[in-house]
Design a protein around this motif. Structure first.
Motif, PDB file in Angstrom:
ATOM      1  N   ILE A   1       9.323  -2.658  -5.889  1.00  0.00           N
ATOM      2  CA  ILE A   1       8.823  -3.927  -6.414  1.00  0.00           C
ATOM      3  C   ILE A   1       7.732  -4.460  -5.475  1.00  0.00           C
ATOM      4  CG2 ILE A   1       9.474  -6.301  -6.943  1.00  0.00           C
ATOM      5  CD1 ILE A   1      12.202  -5.280  -7.718  1.00  0.00           C
ATOM      6  N   ARG A   2       6.628  -4.928  -6.065  1.00  0.00           N
ATOM      7  CA  ARG A   2       5.532  -5.459  -5.254  1.00  0.00           C
ATOM      8  C   ARG A   2       6.036  -6.602  -4.365  1.00  0.00           C
ATOM      9  NH1 ARG A   2       0.578  -3.840  -7.159  1.00  0.00           N
ATOM     10  NH2 ARG A   2       0.646  -3.169  -9.331  1.00  0.00           N
ATOM     11  N   SER A   3       5.663  -6.585  -3.091  1.00  0.00           N
ATOM     12  CA  SER A   3       6.162  -7.629  -2.197  1.00  0.00           C
ATOM     13  C   SER A   3       5.572  -8.982  -2.572  1.00  0.00           C
ATOM     14  CB  SER A   3       5.866  -7.280  -0.746  1.00  0.00           C
ATOM     15  OG  SER A   3       4.508  -6.974  -0.604  1.00  0.00           O
TER      16      SER A   3
ATOM     17  N   SER B   1       5.587  -4.200 -16.375  1.00  0.00           N
ATOM     18  CA  SER B   1       5.649  -3.049 -15.500  1.00  0.00           C
ATOM     19  C   SER B   1       4.894  -3.287 -14.210  1.00  0.00           C
ATOM     20  CB  SER B   1       5.052  -1.819 -16.171  1.00  0.00           C
ATOM     21  OG  SER B   1       5.225  -1.899 -17.544  1.00  0.00           O
ATOM     22  N   ASP B   2       4.063  -4.310 -14.196  1.00  0.00           N
ATOM     23  CA  ASP B   2       3.264  -4.529 -13.008  1.00  0.00           C
ATOM     24  C   ASP B   2       4.049  -5.127 -11.861  1.00  0.00           C
ATOM     25  OD1 ASP B   2       0.511  -5.123 -15.101  1.00  0.00           O
ATOM     26  OD2 ASP B   2       0.860  -3.402 -13.821  1.00  0.00           O
ATOM     27  N   ILE B   3       5.341  -5.372 -12.076  1.00  0.00           N
ATOM     28  CA  ILE B   3       6.125  -5.838 -10.946  1.00  0.00           C
ATOM     29  C   ILE B   3       6.312  -4.701  -9.948  1.00  0.00           C
ATOM     30  CG2 ILE B   3       7.334  -7.466 -12.458  1.00  0.00           C
ATOM     31  CD1 ILE B   3       9.873  -5.792 -11.943  1.00  0.00           C
ATOM     32  N   TYR B   4       6.057  -3.445 -10.364  1.00  0.00           N
ATOM     33  CA  TYR B   4       6.187  -2.323  -9.445  1.00  0.00           C
ATOM     34  C   TYR B   4       4.843  -1.926  -8.859  1.00  0.00           C
ATOM     35  CZ  TYR B   4      10.839  -1.836 -11.384  1.00  0.00           C
ATOM     36  OH  TYR B   4      12.118  -2.072 -11.770  1.00  0.00           O
ATOM     37  N   GLY B   5       4.832  -1.625  -7.567  1.00  0.00           N
ATOM     38  CA  GLY B   5       3.614  -1.150  -6.922  1.00  0.00           C
ATOM     39  C   GLY B   5       3.474   0.355  -7.081  1.00  0.00           C
ATOM     40  N   GLU B   6       2.470   0.909  -6.444  1.00  0.00           N
ATOM     41  CA  GLU B   6       2.176   2.338  -6.528  1.00  0.00           C
ATOM     42  C   GLU B   6       3.366   3.195  -6.080  1.00  0.00           C
ATOM     43  OE1 GLU B   6      -0.581   4.365  -7.412  1.00  0.00           O
ATOM     44  OE2 GLU B   6      -0.966   2.524  -8.533  1.00  0.00           O
ATOM     45  N   ASP B   7       4.099   2.691  -5.079  1.00  0.00           N
ATOM     46  CA  ASP B   7       5.169   3.488  -4.488  1.00  0.00           C
ATOM     47  C   ASP B   7       6.476   3.398  -5.269  1.00  0.00           C
ATOM     48  OD1 ASP B   7       5.604   0.872  -3.984  1.00  0.00           O
ATOM     49  OD2 ASP B   7       6.212   1.119  -1.886  1.00  0.00           O
ATOM     50  N   GLY B   8       6.474   2.682  -6.411  1.00  0.00           N
ATOM     51  CA  GLY B   8       7.684   2.596  -7.215  1.00  0.00           C
ATOM     52  C   GLY B   8       8.612   1.472  -6.779  1.00  0.00           C
TER      53      GLY B   8
END
Lengths: 472, 472
Positions: B27-29, B18-25
């Protein structure tokens, strides 16, 4: 004797539940007429046997199509046979109307029969005082559970969760777990997974029921439980929780408090309602209406629509004042007044198309920082392309209509400009609103059409003034 | 050695899915950059361990944000570790692009791993020839199952169903049923009920898994099974099936053929997708766009938007020709040209509000023959009420602006007329379209705004011509 008489008076050809609906999906008028007559005759026996046993959603549907005074009478006549779950299936205004007319005693009796999530759904709309009075009449455990749910914020996972669940310790075997489920009669009505907790109720994992059934009796719970990656904090917004359900195809998910302790379970049926409500919200907001329902009063509805119309009035005057700048030109060439709404209207429509796609893409997270600039460029090209197509069309028709090829050229040029403006406004305005934390659906329409109206009038009348040499 | 080197080159701080997503929903750049670099370096080891193991929806999400050439490379590099289920999570255009580039052998391998509903979802978009070639490479049972699904009409329950299910005879005991599930390894991946069938596969009933678990081993299946009231014919439209799921809060439902034989099971996760798609369809149609996706080509998108713009062009010329009738009046009083768009715009907005509510109410079946006349009366009153409010406002402002109280009176009268027309058009047009079998969402906007434009111009310019005595 009197009873058998009443029973024969109102007959339905087939008492099978689903048959209350006709081919068109609406309730059969014959069934509804019979129910109406039974209510008028206070035929309790008929109502209990033919209406009391319906599925809550069917009963809710009937309540919605009845007249207000019939609704009250039906609920009263059904008495203890009235299934309060039907209240979760009707519009808020109807629910409040029915509940407000019932004594708190009866409400307390009714909600006790429900799963906690349905009970909360009914209680949360009542005023504080009634809520407290009803809670006070409930058994201790029920009261504690409902109060805990009600303490979570509105529209949070904690409000929508069911507080009944099955939880076992990790050192149990599957055999012990199955025996426990066979013996315990305080289980939830329906459940699809077994949660695993430590003595302090901290969530350790979960096992889907099909997994339980496929596993030998001697296997330990902790050996087949899976880590619950998608435990949902009770304070999470229901929309966010729904997105997790959708993305990971969940049927149910554990809801945990701030100490990771299991407090309830969120199930897909509640989530489906949330998904539907959220999609509806986008549609309604883009159409300039709030969360109104057909059962709202005329005054309430009229009032809720006024703000949007007021904003539109303001922007309409803004566009009008742009036209006002060119009064002299229009006076010399009235054809401009005839043609100018076409430029504005085409821009408005093209902008609405782009905006609709953008609002939806933002909602489904199909548009993000990675593709935003690509999408903007794409929309600009589409706007330019369609602008050119329609410029040629409109130029020819308008030039022919007024026997003035130059006028045709000017409206064609204005059309290209406005279609490009439409595409840019249609994508940039929702993106900017979203960027600054506003709902892109709610305010986009009014901003976007203002841009296309102003640009359309300015481009068309401005070009005409410049070309034909009239000075405003 | 080479491998350990490649492995250390691309590092992610935390491999938790799940950590592939950042706070904003989104995908983390940082994650995306690492994946991009690993693709460029053809770092198979890294991709298999950090991307291959992701949830299909996460992998799908990554595919969507990658560049087209990166997508192909990623699928190729993952090889056997590429989970084809990810293809059910991406836009159609992207799915076709990826699948078209793969050899049919690999597609056959990939879809074999999937549940039949997911396999059908991928196969149904391929052309007949490829479909046949892939099916021919599958084992017999798989092939029969998928072919049967593919023979049902598009968007039917038969297309969306899963052909794997658990079915037992009625004379078995619960103990036998549980033992069967423990031993048989050809069960579906997930299931929530056990179906009961006769030797010819005719559906007799069903038992929810929680019921199975709560029941003693010696109880007979037929004694606790419930009649399946909501068995879904395989040819039923998926939208209709979704409505049944929603109304009765089902998690899964049996799908039967024309002889009442069990052929599959429809599950709530597929239904959620249908519900979402249908709600989206209404929104898109009302905005004048088809089922376009951001990944469609510019030309395809431009072309799909042209028809609606063409219709709008035609109606815009219709409105313009109404204005054309009053050229003489406008020449004498240019203020009319300045003010006339306000009347039309307010009417258009009010009509859109009513229309949005109506289209939604038709979709959710909140409006039917029982309340239609009540709802029409209600909208007319709201239109009149808001018409009066805005008539006063606009009359005062317009009269003041042009120092002409009579002009204020005339625009006020035109406003009342147009707001009433807006309310009636907003409710009657969608209802009539629905009555005659057309989708009320698709054509309402264009008809409705034509009515308000024409009525607005006609009322305002007509009243002015009559009052100020100019003859058109």
């Amino acid at each position: 004797m009197a009873e058998s008489e009443t029973q024969t008076r109102h007959e339905v050809t087939d008492s099978h539940g689903s048959d209350i609906y006709g081919e068109d999906g609406a309730i059969r008028s014959s069934f509804l007429a019979t129910v109406g007559a039974a209510i008028a005759d206070r035929d309790v026996l008929f109502l209990r046997s033919h209406v009391g046993g319906l599925h809550p959603s069917e009963l809710g549907h009937i309540l919605e199509v009845l007249q207000p005074e019939q609704r009250q009478a039906l609920v009263q006549l059904l008495g203890e046979d009235f299934n309060f779950a039907a209240l979760t299936e009707v519009d808020e205004a109807i629910r409040l109307q029915i509940v407000d007319a019932l004594p708190n005693d009866q409400i307390a009796e009714g909600v006790q029969e429900l799963d906690s999530d349905d009970a909360v759904y009914i209680l949360e709309d009542l005023d504080q005082e009634d809520q407290e009075e009803i809670l006070a009449k409930l058994p201790f455990t029920e009261r504690i559970r409902l109060r805990r749910s009600l303490e979570y914020p509105e529209e949070s996972a904690g409000r929508r969760m069911q507080t009944e669940f099955v939880a076992v310790p990790p050192f149990w075997t599957i055999g012990q777990t199955i025996d426990y489920m066979r013996e315990d009669h305080d289980l939830p009505d329906h459940f699809s997974q077994v949660f695993v907790i430590d003595p302090t109720f901290r969530l350790l994992g979960a096992i889907a029921l099909d997994r339980v059934l496929r596993t030998g009796r001697n296997v330990k719970v902790e050996d087949i439980m899976h880590e619950t990656r998608h435990a949902i904090p009770a304070t999470m917004d229901q929309e966010e929780a729904a997105q997790i359900f959708e993305q990971y195809d969940l049927l149910s998910a554990a809801v945990v408090d701030e100490n990771e302790r299991l407090v309830g379970v969120l199930t897909i049926d509640d989530v489906v309602d949330v998904i539907q409500a959220e999609a509806e919200e986008d549609l309604m907001r883009m159409g300039g209406v709030g969360d109104e329902e057909l059962s709202d009063s005329v005054i309430a509805t009229s009032r809720s629509r006024v703000p949007w119309l007021l904003v539109n009035l303001f922007t309409a005057f803004l566009s009008a004042s742009v036209i006002g700048l060119f009064e002299a030109t229009i006076q010399e060439m009235v054809a401009l007044a005839v043609l100018m709404p076409i430029v504005a209207s085409m821009g408005g429509n093209a902008a609405t198309q782009t905006m609709t796609v953008t609002v939806r893409a933002i909602a489904t997270r199909d548009i993000d920082i990675y593709n935003a600039s690509r999408v903007i460029r794409r929309e600009a090209i589409i706007g330019l392309l369609n602008g050119l197509i329609f410029a040629v069309l409109i130029g020819l028709v308008a030039g022919g209509w007024f026997h003035n090829p130059q006028l045709g050229g000017i409206i064609a040029a204005a059309m290209v400009i406005n279609m490009l403006a439409a595409a840019l406004a249609g994508i940039l305005i929702p993106l900017l609103l979203h960027r600054f934390g506003a709902d892109p659906a709610i305010a986009s329409s009014v901003f976007v059409t203002t841009v296309t109206d102003v640009t359309g009038f300015l481009a068309f009348l401005g070009l005409a003034t410049w070309w034909f040499g009239v000075h405003p």
